[in-house]
Write a protein that holds these residues in place. Structure first.
Motif, PDB file in Angstrom:
ATOM      1  N   HIS A  58       0.783  -1.171  -0.047  1.00 19.52           N
ATOM      2  CA  HIS A  58       0.047  -0.017   0.229  1.00 19.52           C
ATOM      3  C   HIS A  58       0.763   1.059  -0.106  1.00 19.52           C
ATOM      4  CE1 HIS A  58      -2.995   3.150   1.420  1.00 19.52           C
ATOM      5  NE2 HIS A  58      -1.911   3.380   2.197  1.00 19.52           N
ATOM      6  N   CYS A  82      -0.182   5.836   0.047  1.00 22.57           N
ATOM      7  CA  CYS A  82      -1.185   6.842  -0.201  1.00 22.57           C
ATOM      8  C   CYS A  82      -0.842   7.597  -1.239  1.00 22.57           C
ATOM      9  CB  CYS A  82      -1.343   7.794   1.164  1.00 22.57           C
ATOM     10  SG  CYS A  82      -1.603   6.725   2.553  1.00 22.57           S
ATOM     11  N   CYS A  87       1.294   3.280   7.877  1.00 21.81           N
ATOM     12  CA  CYS A  87       1.739   3.749   6.644  1.00 21.81           C
ATOM     13  C   CYS A  87       2.878   4.910   6.937  1.00 21.81           C
ATOM     14  CB  CYS A  87       0.566   4.176   5.824  1.00 21.81           C
ATOM     15  SG  CYS A  87       1.218   4.782   4.037  1.00 21.81           S
ATOM     16  N   CYS A 108       4.452   6.444   4.105  1.00 26.46           N
ATOM     17  CA  CYS A 108       4.584   6.753   2.863  1.00 26.46           C
ATOM     18  C   CYS A 108       4.911   8.433   2.922  1.00 26.46           C
ATOM     19  CB  CYS A 108       3.356   6.723   1.867  1.00 26.46           C
ATOM     20  SG  CYS A 108       2.166   7.387   2.230  1.00 26.46           S
ATOM     21  N   CYS A 117       2.032  10.334   3.983  1.00 27.54           N
ATOM     22  CA  CYS A 117       1.637  10.463   5.374  1.00 27.54           C
ATOM     23  C   CYS A 117       2.603  11.161   6.201  1.00 27.54           C
ATOM     24  CB  CYS A 117       1.704   8.845   5.843  1.00 27.54           C
ATOM     25  SG  CYS A 117      -0.076   8.104   5.460  1.00 27.54           S
TER      26      CYS A 117
HETATM   27 ZN   LIG Z   1       0.453   6.775   3.809  1.00 30.08          ZN
END
Ligand SMILES: [Zn+2]
Length: 569
Positions: free
Chosen positions: A332, A334, A386, A388, A391
């Motif tokens: 995953h 975002c 998360c 990423c 984030c």
């Molecule tokens: Zn994220």
């Protein structure tokens, strides 16, 4: 002897009747009885077998095996169906029905080359000329699927343009330029093996099992939860059924993570996931580690929820859950670079931005427009945090006094224009630039889109909020393309230009933002209301629905047509 012959005759008519009534399980039972009776008769040395009787018996056995294979094929028990066919062809090598059935099994197992061989052989049978048309249908289908699985040159444009009416288009499994490697995000991931353009198709994979149910939004929460529980239970039964039938499916599923020791997992070769030759292994007696299986399903199953899954052609009341093995390796983010669409029982993965060779593929497990705190919550439910870029950035600003105020205002129903204005002002102050702006705007997508949709908001805030086109550009840059972005752009431009519109400008803008949304052809046809295909499939390149560089040529070529399209009248 007479007696046995009668028994065979009786069993045969009973089984045929069951087969015609499509009572597969019962017919298999009767055929099994018939088959063992034939075996006994043939192999029993004490029987005084009439020499004329042996060929007759063998013929009965051959037919019974072939019909049992047909019934097993209908129950998707391919390995056992295949065993029956192979035994039947040892008895009568060129039996038309056996070849036909084996071809159909191979087709279901995505073994297009082997299926083609069977149908070709069957078509040589001079006694079966009346079946020529049916055979020809299968031959064409094999050729088409073989081409699709080799090139990934799918065309779903008719279906999309006709608003998903009728059955979804038939797809074949396809593995593009990808490999499995250790991932910095978590465990293992899929990686690009060459530079890819936005819109390139990377993977088409069929569900091991998928369970769907209609759960209307309007029903009470309790019944909704009950419906979801029932769905989950049926889904697990389906998975158990399919791994009982096929060792290979079981082995591939057990390659998936069960959520423990992610970093120590072996990295399987991508070739393991390509269709293999005949796999007739069954393991009815082997024990299945159900505990492990449930954990694997818990970690890897995907819900067919309308927004993040882009389930094409379904209404929002349809809920589904499924397992697509290879796409389960995708981690995953975002800030994703690929996008998944659900078409029938297939999941297709394509690039939603340009991707460099060696880059890890990621998609969002939930809607990319979900605000930061809700994303945190959703990731927690999936069992991860998360990390990423998006984030990280949002985590940084989320503790700001101003951000908390903005969120509070939102909750109190403050004017959306005011929220956008404050957020933009603060981004300037926090020195959020470039992609960062896109990240935050994506998280506040609902507010931005409501402002740009509302004449009143625009009159009041128009000069204090950024231009819609700039916002959309940055959002696409941050999270990839999305239908909602293109729709907002089209409506906005239409409003601005009245119904005359500037065809070329609209088209080019929509094309730019829509790259990676569908393939270019679908997008063009949607934007221009073309019912007929624009590009013949022979122009298509490997792994691409329509080659990217064509986009501009096509859009220029379409200008004339576009001016005639209904939207401009
Ligand atoms: Zn994220």
């Amino acid at each position: 002897m007479e007696e046995e012959e009668d028994r065979i005759q009786n069993l045969r008519s009973k089984a045929t009747e069951l087969l015609l009534r499509k009572e597969w399980k019962d017919s298999i039972e009767v055929y099994s009885e018939l088959i063992s009776l034939c075996h006994d008769q043939i192999s029993n040395p004490h029987q005084n077998l009439d020499p004329n009787n042996l060929p007759k018996l063998k013929k009965s056995l051959c037919l019974a095996l072939c019909n049992r294979a047909e019934a097993r094929l209908n129950l998707q028990d391919y390995p056992q169906a295949l065993q029956d066919c192979n035994e039947a062809s040892q008895i009568g090598n060129t039996h038309f029905k056996t070849l036909l059935c084996k071809g159909k099994i191979m087709l279901s197992l995505n073994q297009y080359g082997l299926a083609l061989d069977c149908f070709k052989k069957a078509s040589l049978d001079p006694n079966e000329l009346e079946n020529y048309e049916m055979l020809n249908g299968y031959l064409e289908k094999c050729k088409k699927f073989e081409f699709l699985s080799r090139t990934g040159a799918f065309d779903i444009s008719d279906w999309v343009v006709n608003k998903f009416q009728g059955k979804p288009p038939e797809l074949a499994e396809y593995i593009g330029s990808i490999e499995i490697k250790k991932s910095d995000i978590s465990g293992r991931g899929l990686f690009a093996t060459k530079n890819l353009d936005c819109g390139n198709l990377l993977l088409v994979t069929k569900a091991v099992a998928v369970e769907r149910a209609i759960v209307p939004e309007s029903v009470f929460q309790d019944s909704k939860e009950q419906a979801q529980l029932d769905m989950w239970k049926n889904f697990i039964d389906k998975i158990l059924e399919s791994i009982k039938k096929c060792v290979r499916t079981r082995d591939l599923i057990y390659k998936l993570s069960n959520g423990e020791n992610e970093d120590d997992l072996e990295v399987p070769d991508i070739d393991l996931f390509r269709p293999v030759g005949e796999d007739s292994s069954t393991f009815h007696d082997k024990k299945i580690d159900k505990e492990k299986l449930l954990n694997i399903l818990d970690v890897n199953s995907l819900v067919e929820e309308l927004i993040s899954a882009k389930v094409l052609g379904k209404n929002s009341d349809v809920h589904g859950i499924g397992l697509w093995i290879l796409s389960s390796f995708i981690n995953h983010s975002c800030d994703p670079n690929v996008r998944r669409s659900h078409i029938g029982d297939h999941v297709t993965i394509h690039a939603c931005r340009d991707i460099k060779a060696g880059e890890e593929l990621t998609f969002a497990y939930f809607d990319v427009f979900t605000p930061f705190r809700d994303r945190e919550e959703k990731a927690k439910n999936w069992g991860f945090v998360c990390k990423c870029k998006r984030c990280n950035l949002e985590k940084g600003v989320s503790s700001n006094q101003e951000m908390m105020e903005i969120e509070m205002f939102l909750g109190k129903g403050l004017d959306n224009g005011g929220v956008v204005y404050r957020l933009e002002e603060n981004m300037r102050r926090w020195m959020v630039r470039g992609k960062g702006k896109g990240y935050l705007r994506s998280s506040f997508w609902r507010v931005y889109s409501e402002v740009y949709e509302s004449e009143r908001s625009l009159r009041k805030w128009g000069s204090k909020v950024p231009l819609m086109e700039n916002v959309l550009d940055s959002v696409v840059d941050a999270v990839g393309s999305d239908e909602r972005i293109v729709k907002l752009l089209m409506r906005g431009l239409k409003r601005k230009n009245g119904h005359k519109g500037n065809g070329i400008v609209e088209m080019e803008k929509a094309m730019k933002l829509g790259r990676g949304l569908y393939d270019v052809e679908v997008l063009l046809r949607m934007l221009t209301y073309q019912k007929k295909p624009l590009v013949r499939s022979k122009n298509k390149k490997e792994g691409t629905l329509v080659h990217k560089n064509k986009a501009h040529t096509i859009s220029s070529g379409l200008r004339v047509k576009y001016d005639e399209s209904p939207s401009n009248k």
